[in-house]
Structures are given as structure tokens and as C-alpha cells.
Scaffold this motif. Structure first.
Motif, PDB file in Angstrom:
ATOM      1  N   LYS A 224      -6.400  26.839   7.571  1.00 43.04           N
ATOM      2  CA  LYS A 224      -7.420  26.355   8.508  1.00 43.04           C
ATOM      3  C   LYS A 224      -6.789  25.746   9.767  1.00 43.04           C
ATOM      4  O   LYS A 224      -7.172  26.077  10.885  1.00 43.04           O
ATOM      5  N   THR A 225      -5.824  24.872   9.533  1.00 41.27           N
ATOM      6  CA  THR A 225      -5.164  24.249  10.689  1.00 41.27           C
ATOM      7  C   THR A 225      -4.418  25.308  11.504  1.00 41.27           C
ATOM      8  O   THR A 225      -4.434  25.282  12.737  1.00 41.27           O
ATOM      9  N   HIS A 226      -3.822  26.246  10.803  1.00 41.27           N
ATOM     10  CA  HIS A 226      -3.138  27.346  11.488  1.00 41.27           C
ATOM     11  C   HIS A 226      -4.113  28.067  12.436  1.00 41.27           C
ATOM     12  O   HIS A 226      -3.787  28.320  13.595  1.00 41.27           O
TER      13      HIS A 226
ATOM     14  N   VAL B 211     -11.879  20.496  15.885  1.00 40.32           N
ATOM     15  CA  VAL B 211     -11.862  19.297  15.037  1.00 40.32           C
ATOM     16  C   VAL B 211     -11.477  19.671  13.611  1.00 40.32           C
ATOM     17  O   VAL B 211     -12.159  20.441  12.948  1.00 40.32           O
ATOM     18  N   ASP B 212     -10.374  19.100  13.155  1.00 40.42           N
ATOM     19  CA  ASP B 212      -9.809  19.471  11.861  1.00 40.42           C
ATOM     20  C   ASP B 212     -10.263  18.491  10.779  1.00 40.42           C
ATOM     21  O   ASP B 212     -10.340  17.293  11.021  1.00 40.42           O
ATOM     22  N   ASP B 213     -10.541  19.016   9.608  1.00 41.44           N
ATOM     23  CA  ASP B 213     -10.823  18.186   8.424  1.00 41.44           C
ATOM     24  C   ASP B 213     -12.028  17.270   8.571  1.00 41.44           C
ATOM     25  O   ASP B 213     -11.947  16.055   8.340  1.00 41.44           O
ATOM     26  N   ILE B 214     -13.142  17.881   8.907  1.00 44.10           N
ATOM     27  CA  ILE B 214     -14.358  17.132   9.185  1.00 44.10           C
ATOM     28  C   ILE B 214     -14.928  16.473   7.923  1.00 44.10           C
ATOM     29  O   ILE B 214     -15.784  15.600   8.011  1.00 44.10           O
TER      30      ILE B 214
HETATM   31 MG    MG Z   1      -5.243  21.490   7.633  1.00 37.89          MG
END
Ligand code: MG
Ligand code: ADP
Length: 460
Positions: A163-165, A219-222
Motif C-alpha cells: 500500500k505504501t509502495h 494519506v497512509d494508514d487511515i
Molecule cells: Mg504501509
């Protein structure tokens, strides 16, 4: 992805039916186990269900590589309440900018520097398989035409699945192809901390302005919004502002919006206005392809049998796949030996034995075990001492925590007495590098992994 399905649908049913029934459909959710489409009217829904459901099912199954149920719903009419809310917010904001010279100066100059993106996390470096095909295609579509394809795009899935990638890949792409766009990446934790900080220092208008300037907000890791009402409220307004101004928003989470407990209903429904998609654990073939790619990229030659050994034993987290490669390549370069299958089995014994794979999820345990291993105490390890052996032990403990838990960098920082996440990132990278050249460090890390994963100790 959506446009290719749309085209294939046209081939199947002909131009006229396509124009009448398909053109106004929007995808609401495309995940590996469910597809939800929205039509503008009950009539269209009925039509699609009775005449075209099968075709749709086939097209999606083909694209996904397996059967997936297609559900059709009538699009909720948001246009009644939604724009009103936004325009109210927007005009309030305009007044603010107009009347506060500090604020407008800031908005125009200072912070308009896009976030820095990890250059390794690109679309090119992302290996596509059936577990992530839609998430990849949707992310690429968003990067190619921000705010014009899926908005917001919501990607969910377990830890270490890319996801972050993908967020960074969008950022990197925009950086190269839309230089003038202001692209901001933020983890939900940072957003939260900045907000708390802004309140304490009476600077909430700066905070708001900073986020509302974005052309693209990632926005990461909501899921960290869970249980936090004030920040949900703030995020809701930021979201509405950006969405109303036709700015692109991309969100990730370790679970679906439905599964985020205590997420306000209005936020949940905002997230569903665009496209919700997921990343799943990769299948064997994809895992092998990822390993092969990563090995190639780092110039590390590995026999296919070893790739297979890793890919069959590490199944649900891509970060762990990479960890295995790092360890093998470190071992190989330190000892100046090629990696054989037997050797790989020994070096990775803790990773590939199912009883030992019960990684401890308790960060305190990692701290205690590492402290003892280095003949020091948890208090020293978490303290401020910069003495060399302790500083090194601390960095190794951070590295191990990153590898053996699913904690994010800021969370790890917190476990270490409230250290900044950049300190943690630095420590992890440093240990990774030192492991490639120092036998001592490599063996320390190796022994700690094995200690922490030892089933006998875990039972006791
Ligand atoms: Mg991540
Ligand atoms: P998440 O944010 O979902 O927890 P990350 O994006 O941090 O996961 O991914 C973990 C690691 O796995 C990263 O180093 C990333 O580059 C790698 N990775 C994940 N998916 C893929 C993929 N499809 N192809 C190549 N590398 C991947």
C-alpha cells in the motif's frame, strides 16, 4: 482497468446498448472478492441485472483471474447536501485567506514543496499479480489523470502488501510528469500529531492551510483515525475542502472502511464516493516474481530452487520476503560464498520453520531480549545514552522491531521513549547497511532473530 472492461463490454453488447446502459455506470468497489457498480437509476440497475449481469461477471472474472460476484446498486444522490457543505467551507476559507496576510503569504510560498518520495517505490518496481492488479491499475490511473478517474481512491489490505509502495509510486509519477502539482504524502499518525501540535500552539489555521493547498493528498494508514473523534472531524473538513476543489485524494488502510470501528458514518460514506479496492497476499507465482525482481535489482544471483524455497515458506507479507533476501545476500557477501539451497535453508531456518515463525508481536519483549543480549538493561536501551555499545544495541533493536512487528516507524519511535520516526528510519537503514559488511553485526542480528523466534522461549 475500468476503461478496458468498458471497452470489452462494448464489443460484447454493441454500441447502442453500451451507450444506453454502460456509459453511466461507475465502479464503487473493485476488490478481489467483490465488485460493486453504481447506476444512476433503478431502471438502469434492473436492466443491467436482468440482461447484462452475466457478461459483467465474465469480464471481471477474466480480468481478475477468478470468479467474483458483481453487485449493482443505485447511486446515492449526494449532490443535494454535499456541495453545500463544501462551498460553505470554501467561502469561509477564502475570507480567511483574504483577511490574514500571514496566512496567504504562507499559502503562496513556504510550504509548497511536495513530499519526498522513496525513489525505489515506483510503478515500474511494483510486480503485478492477481492479488494486486486492480489496486495497481487504479493507482496508475490516478497518477495519470489526478482527480479525473477515481476520487477518492481507497486501498486496503494487510501489512506488507504494497500500500505504501503504491502511494509513493503515485507521488514519484506525479513528480516526474506533473512538476507543478503540489503532492503531499502523510501518514495518519503524522497528520494527527501535527494537528495536536497545532492546537497546542494555537496554529490550527496554518495547519489547515497547509493541507488545503494540496493538489494531491496521499494519506497512509487511515485506520489510525479509529477512536479519535476530533481528528476525524478535522479530516472530514480537509477531505471535503479538497474534494470540493476537485483535488485528488488517495487513502490506505489495513482494513476496509466498513471494518474501521468508530469511523463516523459521514467519513465512511465519503470514502465510498470514489473507488475502494484491495491488495491481497500474493500467490506463489507473484511471490516468486517479486523475489526474482528484487534479487535482480540488487545484482544478487539466486538459483530458482532458492527463490522457490523462500516463496513457498513466506506467504503473507512482502516485507518478509525482502528480509529473507537481504539476509541471504548479506551472508553471501560477508562469507564470500555463493548461496546454495542447503545454505539458504540454514541461514533462513527461523523464517521457514513453521513452529518458529510465531514472531513475537510484543515490542517490549524485543527490547528486553535485545538488552539482555547486549548486556545492558531496557532502561538504558530506551534512555538517552550515546555510548557506543548502547547506541548500537538500540539501533539493532529498532531494526529488529521493524522486521518482526507490524509497527510503523512513528510507532517504533514511541516504543523507544518517544523518539522521532526519522531516527528510526535512519537506524533501520544503518543496520541494513552495516549487516552487509560486518560479520559481527550480521551474527548479532541473526542470533537475535533466532532467539526471539525460538518456540521454547516463546512458550516459557
Ligand atoms: Mg504501509
Ligand atoms: P504496506 O504499506 O501495505 O504495509 P509496503 O508498501 O510497505 O506495504 O510494502 C512492503 C515492502 O514490500 C516494500 O518494500 C515494497 O516495496 C514491497 N512490495 C510490496 N508489494 C510489492 C509488489 N507488488 N512488487 C514489488 N515490491 C512490493
Amino acid at each position: 482497468l475500468w476503461s478496458s472492461i468498458s471497452e470489452r463490454f462494448r464489443d460484447h453488447v454493441g454500441e447502442a446498448a453500451w451507450k444506453t446502459w454502460f456509459i453511466s455506470i461507475t465502479p464503487v468497489m473493485i476488490t478481489t472478492d467483490e465488485v460493486v457498480l453504481a447506476t444512476p437509476s433503478p431502471l438502469a440497475k434492473e436492466r443491467l441485472e436482468t440482461k447484462y449481469r452475466e457478461v459483467l461477471g465474465t469480464l471481471f472474472s477474466e480480468a481478475l483471474g477468478h470468479q467474483v460476484p458483481v453487485r449493482i446498486q443505485v447511486r446515492a444522490n449526494e449532490s443535494v447536501t454535499f456541495p453545500a457543505e463544501v462551498s460553505a467551507g470554501e467561502s469561509r476559507e477564502r475570507d480567511l485567506f483574504g483577511s490574514d496576510p500571514n496566512l496567504s503569504r504562507q499559502a503562496n510560498s513556504k510550504s509548497r514543496l511536495s513530499s519526498a518520495f522513496d525513489p525505489r517505490y515506483t510503478f515500474e518496481a511494483f510486480v503485478i499479480g492477481s492479488s494486486n492488479r486492480f489496486a495497481h491499475a487504479a493507482s496508475l490511473a490516478v497518477a495519470e489523470t489526478p482527480a479525473a478517474s477515481y476520487n477518492p481512491l481507497f486501498i486496503h489490505g494487510g501489512a506488507g502488501l504494497g500500500k505504501t509502495h503504491l502511494l509513493h509510486a503515485i507521488g514519484n509519477y506525479l513528480r516526474h510528469n506533473y512538476r507543478d502539482k503540489y503532492v503531499k504524502y502523510v501518514s495518519t499518525e503524522t497528520f494527527l500529531n501535527e494537528f495536536v501540535d497545532a492546537i497546542q500552539r494555537n496554529k490550527t489555521s496554518d495547519f489547515k492551510a497547509r493541507y488545503r493547498e494540496c493538489d494531491v493528498l496521499l494519506v497512509d494508514d487511515i485506520q489510525f483515525l479509529q477512536n479519535k473523534e476530533a481528528i476525524q472531524e478535522e479530516f472530514f473538513h480537509t477531505f471535503n475542502y479538497l474534494y470540493g476543489a476537485q483535488k485528488q485524494i488517495v487513502l490506505t488502510s489495513d482494513r476496509s472502511p466498513k471494518a474501521i470501528a468508530t469511523l463516523e458514518e459521514r467519513l465512511r460514506s465519503r470514502f465510498a464516493m470514489g473507488l475502494i479496492t484491495d491488495v491481497q497476499p500474493p500467490d506463489l507465482e507473484t511471490r516468486s516474481a517479486i523475489l526474482q525482481r528484487k534479487a535482480e535489482d540488487s545484482g544478487f544471483r539466486l538459483d530458482l530452487s532458492i527463490i522457490e524455497l523462500i516463496a513457498t515458506n513466506i506467504t503473507d507479507n512482502i516485507r518478509e520476503l525482502e528480509g529473507a533476501l537481504t539476509r541471504l545476500s548479506a551472508y553471501s557477501s560477508l562469507n564470500q560464498v555463493p548461496i546454495t539451497l542447503d545454505l539458504a535453508q540454514i541461514v533462513l531456518s527461523d523464517l521457514i520453520s513453521s513452529t518458529q515463525r510465531l514472531a513475537p508481536r510484543d515490542p517490549r519483549e524485543i527490547i528486553t531480549v535485545t538488552a539482555t543480549f547486549f548486556n545492558t538493561t531496557p532502561v538504558e536501551l530506551l534512555g538517552q545514552s550515546r555510548k557506543r555499545p548502547i547506541a548500537i544495541a538500540r539501533q539493532i533493536a529498532m531494526y529488529i522491531m521493524r522486521e518482526l512487528t507490524e509497527l510503523s516507524y512513528p510507532e517504533i519511535g514511541r516504543e523507544f521513549g518517544g523518539r522521532d520516526h526519522t531516527t528510526v528510519i535512519h537506524a533501520v537503514q544503518k543496520v541494513q547497511n552495516v549487516m552487509q559488511t560486518s560479520i559481527e553485526t550480521f551474527e548479532q542480528v541473526d542470533q537475535l532473530f533466532k532467539l526471539l523466534r525460538d518456540p521454547a522461549r516463546q512458550r516459557g
